[in-house]
Design a protein around this motif. Sequence first.
Motif, PDB file in Angstrom:
ATOM      1  N   ASN A   8      81.885  38.835  59.898  1.00  0.00           N
ATOM      2  CA  ASN A   8      80.903  38.817  59.224  1.00  0.00           C
ATOM      3  C   ASN A   8      79.954  38.391  59.123  1.00  0.00           C
ATOM      4  N   LEU A   9      79.281  37.312  59.541  1.00  0.00           N
ATOM      5  CA  LEU A   9      78.061  36.678  60.259  1.00  0.00           C
ATOM      6  C   LEU A   9      77.970  37.978  61.248  1.00  0.00           C
ATOM      7  N   HIS A  10      78.686  38.039  61.801  1.00  0.00           N
ATOM      8  CA  HIS A  10      77.905  38.237  63.851  1.00  0.00           C
ATOM      9  C   HIS A  10      77.549  39.555  63.575  1.00  0.00           C
ATOM     10  N   ARG A  11      79.119  40.379  63.387  1.00  0.00           N
ATOM     11  CA  ARG A  11      79.145  41.600  63.193  1.00  0.00           C
ATOM     12  C   ARG A  11      78.604  42.698  62.532  1.00  0.00           C
ATOM     13  N   VAL A  12      78.240  42.378  61.442  1.00  0.00           N
ATOM     14  CA  VAL A  12      77.792  43.111  60.171  1.00  0.00           C
ATOM     15  C   VAL A  12      76.379  42.324  60.048  1.00  0.00           C
ATOM     16  N   PHE A  13      76.252  41.248  59.666  1.00  0.00           N
ATOM     17  CA  PHE A  13      74.995  40.763  59.321  1.00  0.00           C
ATOM     18  C   PHE A  13      73.639  40.334  59.852  1.00  0.00           C
ATOM     19  N   ALA A  14      74.421  40.318  61.047  1.00  0.00           N
ATOM     20  CA  ALA A  14      73.292  39.947  62.267  1.00  0.00           C
ATOM     21  C   ALA A  14      73.220  41.098  63.166  1.00  0.00           C
ATOM     22  N   ASN A  15      73.937  42.107  62.532  1.00  0.00           N
ATOM     23  CA  ASN A  15      74.081  43.254  63.607  1.00  0.00           C
ATOM     24  C   ASN A  15      72.431  43.681  62.964  1.00  0.00           C
ATOM     25  N   ARG A  16      72.046  44.069  64.198  1.00  0.00           N
ATOM     26  CA  ARG A  16      70.865  45.222  63.443  1.00  0.00           C
ATOM     27  C   ARG A  16      70.677  47.134  64.357  1.00  0.00           C
ATOM     28  N   ASP A  17      72.357  47.268  64.579  1.00  0.00           N
ATOM     29  CA  ASP A  17      72.320  48.408  65.169  1.00  0.00           C
ATOM     30  C   ASP A  17      72.881  49.173  63.988  1.00  0.00           C
ATOM     31  N   GLU A  18      72.519  49.626  63.365  1.00  0.00           N
ATOM     32  CA  GLU A  18      73.340  50.860  62.018  1.00  0.00           C
ATOM     33  C   GLU A  18      74.482  51.398  62.490  1.00  0.00           C
ATOM     34  N   VAL A  64      67.867  35.349  63.274  1.00  0.00           N
ATOM     35  CA  VAL A  64      68.756  35.134  63.301  1.00  0.00           C
ATOM     36  C   VAL A  64      69.908  34.520  63.468  1.00  0.00           C
ATOM     37  N   PHE A  65      71.248  34.363  62.718  1.00  0.00           N
ATOM     38  CA  PHE A  65      72.081  34.070  62.120  1.00  0.00           C
ATOM     39  C   PHE A  65      72.601  33.508  63.146  1.00  0.00           C
ATOM     40  N   GLU A  66      72.857  32.024  62.902  1.00  0.00           N
ATOM     41  CA  GLU A  66      73.602  30.924  63.134  1.00  0.00           C
ATOM     42  C   GLU A  66      74.961  30.145  62.889  1.00  0.00           C
ATOM     43  N   GLU A  67      75.703  29.841  63.344  1.00  0.00           N
ATOM     44  CA  GLU A  67      77.200  29.252  62.509  1.00  0.00           C
ATOM     45  C   GLU A  67      76.611  27.838  62.628  1.00  0.00           C
ATOM     46  N   ASP A  68      76.918  27.597  61.207  1.00  0.00           N
ATOM     47  CA  ASP A  68      75.777  26.342  60.891  1.00  0.00           C
ATOM     48  C   ASP A  68      77.489  24.724  60.675  1.00  0.00           C
ATOM     49  N   ALA A  83      73.102  29.024  59.194  1.00  0.00           N
ATOM     50  CA  ALA A  83      71.533  29.270  58.579  1.00  0.00           C
ATOM     51  C   ALA A  83      70.692  30.408  59.684  1.00  0.00           C
ATOM     52  N   PHE A  84      69.889  31.065  59.252  1.00  0.00           N
ATOM     53  CA  PHE A  84      68.823  32.072  59.519  1.00  0.00           C
ATOM     54  C   PHE A  84      67.741  31.919  59.567  1.00  0.00           C
ATOM     55  N   GLY A  85      67.340  32.873  60.244  1.00  0.00           N
ATOM     56  CA  GLY A  85      65.348  32.237  61.296  1.00  0.00           C
ATOM     57  C   GLY A  85      65.329  32.110  62.368  1.00  0.00           C
ATOM     58  N   PRO A  86      64.153  31.660  62.807  1.00  0.00           N
ATOM     59  CA  PRO A  86      64.170  31.889  64.817  1.00  0.00           C
ATOM     60  C   PRO A  86      64.700  31.038  64.991  1.00  0.00           C
TER      61      PRO A  86
END
Length: 120
Positions: A8-18, A64-68, A83-86
Amino acid sequence: MADLLSANLHRVFANRDESSRQAAIRDVYAEDVEFSDPEEVVTGWAALGAKAGDLLGRVPDTYVFEEDSPKYVGPDFGALAWAFGPAGAPVVRGIDVITVRDGRITTVRTVFVEGQPTPG
């Protein structure tokens, strides 16, 4: 459950390739998935993809999204703080709580730390 939280976090919401994001959505979520955050509630694969794409389109590529937190898992639900940001300097923190049926995410509830801006 842990794999779905990460997806959910990495493959979808952090994924910039549509294209890759859309394939992940079909793989990870039930077709009638419901996503809610303080901004809105959306339902279905297309709406979820638009939500993720819109979010990523409103922020710099350096965000970027990072697990927090560790992943919290139950028999049909789980939670993960993010966490989301630089990298290393997030501007937004939140938690995703998912429910799962038949190996796919059926709901995503996203909450943000009180008093901070919403992502993007």
